[in-house]
Scaffold this motif. Structure first.
Motif, PDB file in Angstrom:
ATOM      1  N   ILE A 207      61.724  38.558  15.292  1.00 24.87           N
ATOM      2  CA  ILE A 207      61.447  38.433  13.872  1.00 24.87           C
ATOM      3  C   ILE A 207      59.952  38.177  13.747  1.00 24.87           C
ATOM      4  O   ILE A 207      59.392  37.339  14.449  1.00 24.87           O
ATOM      5  CB  ILE A 207      62.271  37.309  13.203  1.00 24.87           C
ATOM      6  CG1 ILE A 207      61.923  37.227  11.696  1.00 24.87           C
ATOM      7  CG2 ILE A 207      62.086  35.971  13.896  1.00 24.87           C
ATOM      8  CD1 ILE A 207      62.852  36.317  10.910  1.00 24.87           C
ATOM      9  N   SER A 208      59.306  38.937  12.869  1.00 28.05           N
ATOM     10  CA  SER A 208      57.863  38.779  12.727  1.00 28.05           C
ATOM     11  C   SER A 208      57.441  39.286  11.355  1.00 28.05           C
ATOM     12  O   SER A 208      58.213  39.954  10.662  1.00 28.05           O
ATOM     13  CB  SER A 208      57.124  39.579  13.814  1.00 28.05           C
ATOM     14  OG  SER A 208      57.066  40.955  13.464  1.00 28.05           O
ATOM     15  N   PRO A 209      56.215  39.010  10.954  1.00 30.55           N
ATOM     16  CA  PRO A 209      55.697  39.614   9.721  1.00 30.55           C
ATOM     17  C   PRO A 209      55.714  41.133   9.818  1.00 30.55           C
ATOM     18  O   PRO A 209      55.597  41.708  10.903  1.00 30.55           O
ATOM     19  CB  PRO A 209      54.258  39.079   9.650  1.00 30.55           C
ATOM     20  CG  PRO A 209      54.287  37.808  10.417  1.00 30.55           C
ATOM     21  CD  PRO A 209      55.260  38.050  11.540  1.00 30.55           C
ATOM     22  N   ARG A 210      55.828  41.778   8.667  1.00 31.05           N
ATOM     23  CA  ARG A 210      55.814  43.238   8.618  1.00 31.05           C
ATOM     24  C   ARG A 210      54.422  43.818   8.724  1.00 31.05           C
ATOM     25  O   ARG A 210      54.255  45.031   8.798  1.00 31.05           O
ATOM     26  CB  ARG A 210      56.420  43.697   7.277  1.00 31.05           C
ATOM     27  CG  ARG A 210      57.774  44.328   7.399  1.00 31.05           C
ATOM     28  CD  ARG A 210      58.137  45.009   6.105  1.00 31.05           C
ATOM     29  NE  ARG A 210      57.307  46.170   5.833  1.00 31.05           N
ATOM     30  CZ  ARG A 210      57.376  46.884   4.727  1.00 31.05           C
ATOM     31  NH1 ARG A 210      58.218  46.541   3.780  1.00 31.05           N
ATOM     32  NH2 ARG A 210      56.598  47.937   4.555  1.00 31.05           N
ATOM     33  N   SER A 211      53.428  42.967   8.721  1.00 29.74           N
ATOM     34  CA  SER A 211      52.049  43.466   8.648  1.00 29.74           C
ATOM     35  C   SER A 211      51.670  44.348   9.827  1.00 29.74           C
ATOM     36  O   SER A 211      50.746  45.160   9.724  1.00 29.74           O
ATOM     37  CB  SER A 211      51.065  42.291   8.524  1.00 29.74           C
ATOM     38  OG  SER A 211      51.278  41.335   9.537  1.00 29.74           O
ATOM     39  N   PHE A 212      52.361  44.239  10.954  1.00 28.87           N
ATOM     40  CA  PHE A 212      52.023  45.093  12.095  1.00 28.87           C
ATOM     41  C   PHE A 212      52.365  46.558  11.821  1.00 28.87           C
ATOM     42  O   PHE A 212      51.864  47.454  12.495  1.00 28.87           O
ATOM     43  CB  PHE A 212      52.741  44.619  13.370  1.00 28.87           C
ATOM     44  CG  PHE A 212      54.183  45.033  13.483  1.00 28.87           C
ATOM     45  CD1 PHE A 212      54.533  46.247  14.055  1.00 28.87           C
ATOM     46  CD2 PHE A 212      55.197  44.213  13.022  1.00 28.87           C
ATOM     47  CE1 PHE A 212      55.860  46.634  14.163  1.00 28.87           C
ATOM     48  CE2 PHE A 212      56.528  44.586  13.119  1.00 28.87           C
ATOM     49  CZ  PHE A 212      56.860  45.794  13.694  1.00 28.87           C
ATOM     50  N   CYS A 213      53.208  46.818  10.805  1.00 30.19           N
ATOM     51  CA  CYS A 213      53.640  48.179  10.521  1.00 30.19           C
ATOM     52  C   CYS A 213      52.519  49.038   9.951  1.00 30.19           C
ATOM     53  O   CYS A 213      52.597  50.273   9.974  1.00 30.19           O
ATOM     54  CB  CYS A 213      54.816  48.170   9.547  1.00 30.19           C
ATOM     55  SG  CYS A 213      56.299  47.354  10.192  1.00 30.19           S
ATOM     56  N   SER A 214      51.484  48.399   9.398  1.00 26.10           N
ATOM     57  CA  SER A 214      50.373  49.140   8.820  1.00 26.10           C
ATOM     58  C   SER A 214      49.113  48.313   8.996  1.00 26.10           C
ATOM     59  O   SER A 214      49.149  47.212   9.544  1.00 26.10           O
ATOM     60  CB  SER A 214      50.624  49.428   7.330  1.00 26.10           C
ATOM     61  OG  SER A 214      50.710  48.217   6.600  1.00 26.10           O
ATOM     62  N   GLY A 215      48.005  48.827   8.546  1.00 23.56           N
ATOM     63  CA  GLY A 215      46.756  48.071   8.633  1.00 23.56           C
ATOM     64  C   GLY A 215      45.975  48.389   9.895  1.00 23.56           C
ATOM     65  O   GLY A 215      46.534  48.634  10.976  1.00 23.56           O
TER      66      GLY A 215
END
Length: 532
Positions: A207-215
């Motif tokens: 479980i982690s923040p979704r921020s790794f999916c973009s940026g």
């Protein structure tokens, strides 16, 4: 069955998890949130831990497990609860890393309880606790991330990694330069290193923040992860507010199950969505991994739709062949950083000779610019001089976009048209919390500015962006790579808005923000005029 009977059964079924939860609560009650945040400690709620542990499928009799950021042992205990009821006799070895020495005694108590219960049930369970830095301790192998044998390989990895930004010269950043781009967050290093320590066909649930999916900051990690891992399941939450009670977590989090299999790119992915952490009202649907991975201009993104309707939206936007750069446009960040430009900022709303309006995020209202607006410490005017000209722009037609939106705001993308005819000044200042779309070495015409503003304010583009980006920051990189129709389509939309509104502010505000999907309906229905 009564609620109390159901709760009793749950506690019996998840006795080890309940044991770990009790130890975690005792620790948190005696340790303040600021103290825990220095280690990035956000302990997993028990319902989420149980859900994550249930995603593993056990097909081997001998299992090696890694919990790379074990904390109080909640995730390890949840997984042990699952293994406890296996019909086969299992041989289990669990490695648990924890950097905070205050948690080691608690973790030892929890894993000792796991050992006792599993061994009493006829399994063979042993564990080791490593009080150290997981990243630094495991990233110094010269064969890391190469197709060679590596000492530590695990069958199952379960993780709720720590979350905080790292300096570029930190020990962790230097240990994993392959994943570092810009200012890294430690959770992405945990995920990348953990995934690399999986045995072939090993399973990984985190479980982690979704921020790794973009940026841009996660680009290197994302590329490696999508090339080496087969994503099988993604669980998303409609709301981010309740997952980590009292811990002030603003990021949208997802749960991902993936398998170490670099040759699997044709798999189906199950996506599930629930309203809160007790997984009530969950919805599920399947899609192909190709619909979740978006490649553009050398970048790769992972998208997380919450429904089939959102899938339809991203497939439609994907049909547009252009990006900003391909249309000769660019997006940049407002150059006025207020605390660095205090000598140029003016409190008075009246603009005198040698001054220009200074626009902030709060000046973006209803698709247009509302200025001036009184707001404490938000100076509305900036002086124009030889020094300030380095950070101000010529008055021109721009599309301004808020870089940050509130976490539950109705619209993630908030765009407004800045039309120089409505600001009869030679220059304008744009504060750093704004992005602006412009034409390098040229100018947007009015129809182009209105057309782009209407598109970005449409529901379908907002849906597309939410699927792409799970945090409250609107990154320039994400906007730069969003597919767009041809300039003729954009100009046609802008022209219709201009003629219908006669550039009257009240009419423009409606046309640029309400029912903006109507401007795309001819192309949504017919898919015409998009390939010029």
């Amino acid at each position: 069955m009564s609620i109390s009977q159901a709760n009793t059964l749950i506690k019996e079924r998840y006795r080890l998890l309940s044991f770990a939860e009790d130890r975690s609560r005792a620790y948190c009650s005696g340790t303040g949130l600021p103290d825990r945040k220095q280690f990035g400690q956000y302990f997993t709620p028990t319902a989420i831990a149980g859900f994550m542990a249930g995603l593993f499928s056990i097909s081997k009799n001998s299992i090696s497990i890694l919990d790379p950021g074990a904390g109080c042992g909640i995730l390890s205990a949840a997984l042990c609860d699952q293994l406890l009821y296996s019909e086969r006799r299992l041989c289990i070895h669990l490695s648990a890393y924890e950097i905070d020495e205050r948690l080691v005694p608690i973790l030892r108590d929890v894993l000792s309880e796991c050992s006792q219960r599993l061994n009493e049930a006829g399994h063979d369970f042993e564990f080791e606790i490593i009080n150290g830095d997981f990243i630094v301790d495991n990233a110094d192998n010269p064969t890391l991330f190469q197709d060679k044998a590596q000492t530590a390989k695990y069958d199952l990895i379960i993780s709720n990694p720590p979350y905080f930004k790292l300096a570029k010269d930190s020990d962790q950043s230097r240990a994993l330069p392959k994943f570092v781009s810009g200012q890294p967050n430690i959770y992405s290093l945990f995920l990348g290193l953990s995934a690399n320590m999986l045995a072939k066909d090993g399973q990984f649930v985190f479980i982690s923040p979704r921020s790794f999916c973009s940026g841009l900051y996660f680009q290197r990690f994302r590329k490696w992860f999508l090339e080496n891992m087969e994503i099988q399941r993604i669980h998303a939450f409609h709301s981010r507010q309740e997952l980590f009670d009292g811990d002030g977590v603003l990021q949208e989090n997802i749960i991902v199950k993936a398998v170490r299999n670099p040759n699997a790119h044709l798999n189906s992915v199950e996506i599930s969505v629930s309203k809160n952490k007790d997984f009530s009202d969950s919805e599920r649907f399947n899609t192909h991994i190709k619909e979740l991975i978006h490649r553009r201009n050398g970048h790769v993104f992972l998208r997380v739709p919450h429904s089939r309707k959102e899938l339809e939206a991203i497939n439609f936007i994907d049909s547009f062949p252009h990006t900003l750069n391909e249309l000769g446009l660019e997006i940049s960040t407002g150059p006025v950083v207020a605390f660095r430009a205090t000598e140029h900022l003016i409190e008075d709303h009246t603009i005198n000779k040698g001054q220009a309006p200074l626009l902030w995020a709060h000046n973006l209202k209803g698709g247009l610019i509302s200025w001036p607006i009184e707001k404490p410490r938000k100076h509305p005017v900036i002086s124009v001089n030889d020094l300030s000209k380095k950070i101000i722009l010529p008055s021109d037609n721009y599309v301004l976009i808020k870089r940050f939106t509130s976490k539950e705001q109705d619209r993630r993308v908030v765009a407004s048209a800045f039309l120089h005819t409505k600001f009869p000044h030679s220059f304008v200042g744009l504060e750093n919390h704004l992005n602006y779309i412009h034409r390098p070495k040229g100018s947007l015409n009015v129809d182009e500015a209105l057309g782009v503003t209407a598109l970005l304010n449409s529901r379908i583009y907002d849906t597309y962006f939410r699927v792409l980006n799970g945090n409250t920051q609107v990154n320039a990189t994400d906007i730069r790579n969003i597919p767009l129709p041809s300039l003729s389509v954009i100009t046609s939309i802008g022209e219709k808005i201009r003629l219908k509104s006669e550039l009257d502010d009240s009419k423009l505000q409606i046309l640029l923000t309400e029912n903006t999907d109507d401007w795309l309906m001819p192309y949504l229905e017919n898919r015409i005029d998009t390939n010029e």
